[in-house]
Enzyme design. Structure first.
Site, PDB file in Angstrom:
ATOM      1  N   CYS A  62      37.137  32.462  35.070  1.00 17.10           N
ATOM      2  CA  CYS A  62      35.667  32.894  35.622  1.00 17.10           C
ATOM      3  C   CYS A  62      34.478  31.975  34.531  1.00 17.10           C
ATOM      4  CB  CYS A  62      36.102  34.415  34.511  1.00 17.10           C
ATOM      5  SG  CYS A  62      37.463  34.416  33.286  1.00 17.10           S
ATOM      6  N   HIS A  63      34.985  31.186  33.757  1.00 19.38           N
ATOM      7  CA  HIS A  63      34.151  30.450  32.611  1.00 19.38           C
ATOM      8  C   HIS A  63      34.057  28.485  33.353  1.00 19.38           C
ATOM      9  CE1 HIS A  63      32.886  28.595  29.001  1.00 19.38           C
ATOM     10  NE2 HIS A  63      32.505  29.703  28.893  1.00 19.38           N
ATOM     11  N   PHE A  64      33.452  28.366  34.179  1.00 18.29           N
ATOM     12  CA  PHE A  64      32.387  28.807  35.106  1.00 18.29           C
ATOM     13  C   PHE A  64      32.727  28.795  36.073  1.00 18.29           C
ATOM     14  CE2 PHE A  64      30.138  27.374  31.490  1.00 18.29           C
ATOM     15  CZ  PHE A  64      29.356  28.711  30.665  1.00 18.29           C
TER      16      PHE A  64
END
Length: 170
Positions: A68-70
């Site tokens: 999720c990052h990124f």
């Protein structure tokens, strides 16, 4: 006699409140526990002679934050490495016999010169305690670094963590 190294299973027990007694310092549980083992902890070590902690985190491409990052550009959030250093200062205070629950209080300076990506194999945190206060106020002040595969990429000064009893937190 205090231990000078801790396994992942022992760190999980600390997260359940089983290491330093009820109401005292606890580590967070995974996924917020940001290291896999403490390889060295010393009451009088480090560059200031006030204490030293060294911990390791095995980096795997399937770690939760990489998804999720990124998206398409996976990198461990810098704040998680910083939080790991606060976690280690709090652990040191509990290990030293300080009562109360740990809370991060601040940091003087943070410098990032690299990043933790899925190709990194191991992160090493090194914490040098500068000041340890064990009175009504229980607080540790430390400098810390994060090494990724042997290269320093995060540097912090004046990490501050306090331990607080329920009465002090009210």
């Amino acid at each position: 006699m205090q231990k000078n190294a801790y396994t992942f299973e022992e760190l999980l027990a600390c997260g359940r409140g089983e290491m330093f007694g009820p109401g005292n310092a606890q580590l967070p549980a995974p996924p917020m526990l940001m290291f896999d083992r403490i390889v060295r902890i010393e009451a009088e070590g480090g560059k200031y002679g006030k204490g030293y902690v060294e911990a390791e985190f095995d980096i795997r491409p399937d770690l939760w934050f990489f998804d999720c990052h990124f998206i398409g550009d996976p990198v461990m959030p810098g704040c998680l490495g910083l939080d790991a250093m606060w976690q280690l200062v709090g652990f040191f205070l509990g290990w030293s016999g300080g009562p109360g629950r740990g809370r991060a209080l601040g940091v003087g300076e943070v410098k990032f010169t690299g990043q933790v990506t899925p190709d990194i194999k191991k992160v090493v945190y090194k914490i040098d305690l500068k000041r340890v206060i064990m009175r009504k106020l229980v607080m540790g002040i430390a400098d810390g670094v994060l090494e990724a595969d042997g290269k320093v990429i995060y540097e912090t000064s004046d990490l501050k963590v306090g331990l607080f009893t329920p009465e002090q937190m009210a």
